[in-house]
Design an enzyme around this catalytic site. Structure first.
Site, short mmCIF file in Angstrom:
data_model
loop_
_atom_site.label_atom_id
_atom_site.label_comp_id
_atom_site.label_asym_id
_atom_site.label_seq_id
_atom_site.Cartn_x
_atom_site.Cartn_y
_atom_site.Cartn_z
N GLU A 257 2.39 128.94 -48.56
CA GLU A 257 2.44 128.02 -48.01
C GLU A 257 2.59 127.48 -46.78
O GLU A 257 3.73 127.33 -45.86
CB GLU A 257 2.60 126.32 -48.90
CG GLU A 257 2.32 126.78 -50.64
CD GLU A 257 0.74 126.00 -50.47
OE1 GLU A 257 -0.24 125.69 -49.51
OE2 GLU A 257 0.32 126.22 -51.98
N CYS A 291 2.96 119.10 -43.08
CA CYS A 291 2.37 120.33 -42.82
C CYS A 291 0.27 119.73 -43.05
O CYS A 291 -0.25 120.29 -42.97
CB CYS A 291 2.37 121.29 -43.47
SG CYS A 291 1.83 120.13 -45.63
#
Length: 500
Positions: A257, A291
């Protein structure tokens, strides 16, 4: 709030969780609120880390044959402890990350939610029955635990991302070794201790979860040790470029990720007030350190000036300061280096033809790196716009046709989250179609951040391709076996092969 007050508050939260206030000089817990160190800790040595992986591997041998619903009971117990200590963990998150109180509480709620999801999953680890071409035969798929799962997490979600991985990994029958960010050791100690308490309460193997408090070298242990079957790593694309090939070299698995450069398209039919709310939270929430933070705004030329004016007005009154104050919406950046990176990006944006419309200045407060979230009008998608700067910068681009908007949206290396604000069903469906957004997350009439745990979380391209949390993300933590069962009295070969 000064450093002594933060130190006392952190110590009280740790004590209520059951963790002794740490003492050491190997690494330090600090707070971005003041920019000062709070407590010293002893780091995990390389020898201790190697031993922890071995202990987890031995615990796995017991845990893998424990019935999945029994494994679910461990996660259920963890969820109950998280409910009891929700406020304590939120305090530690605010102290070490600088998140405002509501966002810190929301992070702990995510942990509780994924525990609930995983408990249900413990009775739903389904395989398939497949039609066989041979009479008296049955094909089936079964799923088995992998082994030791190494979790490497980042500072911005210091507990939630661990829980996404750990709750699923444990229910799937794995052991976990966790290397958290060295910027959030207190959150990590408290969270790990709650799982230790849950493990003891249900009688699971004590070594089922291990915590490595150290720097890069601890992560490298997980990356290179063949006993770690899966490395789930959250962080920068640069980090992923190092982790992926090293794990692949030993034929291990990775779940990555990585970076996001998320955009929202705003069309002429959009409800601008709705869009305004979604954009401001996605762009300025967590001081731009998610993010999934909104970093690019792609607006139809006809409404761009109106929307930017509205955004600038809201940005001008965003309360910035101590995240423990109820009125604050934007806390500090994690370090001075993050603030310097933001300044450098704004300088580059202006050199590439951009104009800062709002914000961008550092606010002089005691200690921490407090900045005004910035809005920058850009003439086109320049090199700096295509990079991810982990700070609250929103680049505004304009478009004339829908196809142009989608092309702008997709013309970045990252592919995590995306959104469109529109009341036109055709535009919405085109954005979600195969030739629309190329991201792992595509939203309509909400911002890019704030994912629910029921859906799989992750992205494409340089975001890494991994999936965590809900849906069928559990499969990343298991291995698949295809079974052929012959219940006839003859042996038939596939494809009508004749032999002997």
């Amino acid at each position: 709030m000064n450093t002594d007050q933060l130190r006392e508050r952190a110590g009280n939260s740790l004590s209520r969780v059951g963790v002794a206030v740490p003492d050491g000089t190997d690494l330090y817990a600090r707070s971005p609120i003041t920019g000062e160190n709070l407590l010293g800790l002893r780091a995990t040595t390389a020898e201790e880390g190697t031993r922890a992986i071995g202990e987890a591997a031995e615990a796995f041998r017991v845990w893998r044959t424990t019935p999945a619903p029994v494994r679910g009971d461990l996660v259920r117990t963890l969820g109950e402890l998280l409910r009891v200590h929700k406020s304590d963990l939120a305090d530690l998150i605010t102290i070490e990350v600088g998140k405002i109180r509501s966002e810190a509480l929301g992070e702990v709620q995510e942990m509780i939610d994924i525990c609930e999801f995983a408990v249900g999953l413990s009775r739903q680890l389904y395989g398939k029955t497949i039609a066989s071409e041979r009479p008296g035969h049955r094909l089936a798929e079964t799923w088995h635990p992998l082994g030791v799962v190494g979790v490497i997490s980042a500072f911005n979600f210091p507990a939630a991302v661990w829980s996404w991985n750990t709750a699923l990994a444990l229910v799937c029958g794995n052991a976990v070794v966790w290397k958290p960010s060295e910027l959030t050791p207190l959150v990590s100690l408290a969270t790990s201790h709650l799982l230790d308490r849950a493990i003891a309460a249900v009688g699971a193997p004590p070594e089922l979860h291990r915590l490595l408090l150290a720097g890069r070298e601890a992560g490298e242990l997980l990356v290179d040790d063949p006993r770690v079957s899966l490395v789930s790593a959250t962080g920068s694309t640069r980090m992923g470029r190092e982790v992926g090939p090293r794990v692949a070299a030993r034929f291990g698995r990775v779940l990555l990720e990585l970076g996001g450069n998320n955009a929202a398209v705003v069309t002429p039919t959009a409800d601008l007030e709705l869009a305004l709310q979604g954009i401001v939270f996605a762009a300025a929430g967590t001081a731009g350190q998610r993010c999934t933070t909104l970093r690019r705004l792609i607006v139809h030329r006809d409404i761009a000036d109106t929307l930017v004016d509205k955004l600038a007005a809201v940005y001008g009154r965003l309360p910035i300061g101590n995240p423990f104050d109820e009125s604050t919406l934007v806390g500090p950046l994690i370090t001075d280096a993050a603030a310097a990176s933001m300044t450098a990006a704004l300088d580059r944006a202006q050199a590439e033809g951009g104009k800062v419309i709002a914000g961008g200045r550092r606010i002089e407060k005691t200690g921490g790196a407090y900045v005004e979230p910035a809005i920058v009008r850009m003439p086109k998608q320049t090199p700096i716009v295509r990079e991810e700067t982990f700070a609250p910068i929103l680049y505004v681009l304009t478009y004339d046709t829908f196809d142009e908007a989608v092309a702008l949206h997709n013309d970045v290396p990252q592919g995590l989250s995306s959104s469109i604000f529109t009341r036109d069903m055709q535009e919405a469906e085109r954005f979600l179609a195969a030739d629309g957004s190329d991201c792992g997350i595509a939203n309509v009439n909400i911002g890019t951040s704030g994912a629910e745990i029921g859906g799989a979380f992750g992205g494409e391209k340089e975001t890494g391709g991994g999936r965590e949390s809900g849906s069928d993300a559990w499969r990343a933590y298991m291995r698949r076996a295809t079974n052929t069962i012959n219940y006839s009295s003859t042996l038939s070969l596939a494809q009508n092969v004749s032999f002997l």
